[in-house]
Write a protein that holds these residues in place. Sequence first.
Motif, PDB file in Angstrom:
ATOM      1  N   ASN A  79      36.136 -59.000   9.453  1.00  0.00           N
ATOM      2  CA  ASN A  79      37.195 -58.054   9.777  1.00  0.00           C
ATOM      3  C   ASN A  79      38.224 -57.966   8.647  1.00  0.00           C
ATOM      4  O   ASN A  79      38.581 -56.878   8.185  1.00  0.00           O
ATOM      5  N   LEU A  84      36.836 -56.362   5.394  1.00  0.00           N
ATOM      6  CA  LEU A  84      36.754 -54.908   5.498  1.00  0.00           C
ATOM      7  C   LEU A  84      38.125 -54.276   5.240  1.00  0.00           C
ATOM      8  O   LEU A  84      38.222 -53.211   4.613  1.00  0.00           O
ATOM      9  N   VAL A 126      42.915 -49.999   7.895  1.00  0.00           N
ATOM     10  CA  VAL A 126      41.705 -49.338   7.380  1.00  0.00           C
ATOM     11  C   VAL A 126      41.814 -47.823   7.548  1.00  0.00           C
ATOM     12  O   VAL A 126      41.585 -47.052   6.600  1.00  0.00           O
ATOM     13  N   VAL A 179      32.586 -49.674   8.906  1.00  0.00           N
ATOM     14  CA  VAL A 179      33.813 -49.872   9.679  1.00  0.00           C
ATOM     15  C   VAL A 179      33.666 -49.303  11.088  1.00  0.00           C
ATOM     16  O   VAL A 179      34.039 -49.946  12.081  1.00  0.00           O
ATOM     17  N   TYR A 221      33.898 -51.928  14.161  1.00  0.00           N
ATOM     18  CA  TYR A 221      35.057 -51.860  15.060  1.00  0.00           C
ATOM     19  C   TYR A 221      34.703 -51.201  16.392  1.00  0.00           C
ATOM     20  O   TYR A 221      35.253 -51.571  17.433  1.00  0.00           O
TER      21      TYR A 221
END
Length: 328
Positions: A112, A115, A214, A248, A252
């Motif tokens: 996590n 990223l 992000v 991503v 997620y």
Amino acid sequence: MRPENQSSVSQFLLQGLPIQPGEHGVFITLFLGMYLTTVLGNLLIILLIRLDSRLHTPMYFFLSHLAFSDISLSSATVPKMVMNMQTRQQSICYVGCISQLYFFLHFGMLDNFLLVVMAYDRYVAICHPLQYTTMMRDGLCVLLVSGSWMVASVHALLYTLLLVQLSFCADITITHFFCDITALLKLSCSDISLNMLVIFTEGGFLYFLSLGIVLGSYIRIATIILKVPSTKRLLRAFSTCASHLFVVSLYYGTVAGVYFFSSSWDSKDIIASVMYTVVTPMLNPFIYSLRNRDIKQALEMCVNRFKFFKGQSLNPLVAVRSTVRYMS
């Protein structure tokens, strides 16, 4: 049922994947192939980044750590799952279960954070190209990665220590293919309100903060690109970020579906868990690197080096002549 103290629980039973007994052979082959692809693909990425000096940049520095984290995340769950399907035994000892939980939480959270760091790196590279080398200096890159490792370790240790304080009931069957935190909490006879509070506060804060950074990075990238309408620049930026956005979204999306938006634990959650524990680590070498021109060039250079040294070993006279010519 009479509750049992956790110290008297010597093992748990992993229910495994919701598959028919006759399909075990197919799934063993499938998951073993996916695991080997994950390990070999990510090891290749680490090796290429290590050997090629052209890849000694912040982006590939972060990518090498992501590749190692993906290997570790997959190794925490897949080998045990495959072994259980092969031996038809579902047991896992208490210490093994707690250890698996810790490493899964650690490398899952490390993925996590990495990223997030890679999204920030792309933001700086595209939105501030002239200041990139200054902003992404070596010291900052090491600090970002070191901080990610430390916070992920504290995160996993917190959840693990809270879990080992609980007592477990007589039913020790975990409705999952690995020792997941939510599945273990369902087996507890103790009050798990503190554990759930930590999951939804600390876990939710880290999750949504990371997701916000992000998304903010890529929204800013899109805004900057659209201000200067250039087809070439747009295509270059899209090729750089599209693969990252895919990873991503997959990561997620499945994590949120399992831990925050699922009211009941069923086969859909197990399938979603397979996506971020098995599929995503396997896909990362392909969507991040093997489509990347720099990685392809590094791979081609390593193959040529191997062919050259192999040719020299097969022709020692040529090797001696080459050495003498070089020394003269």
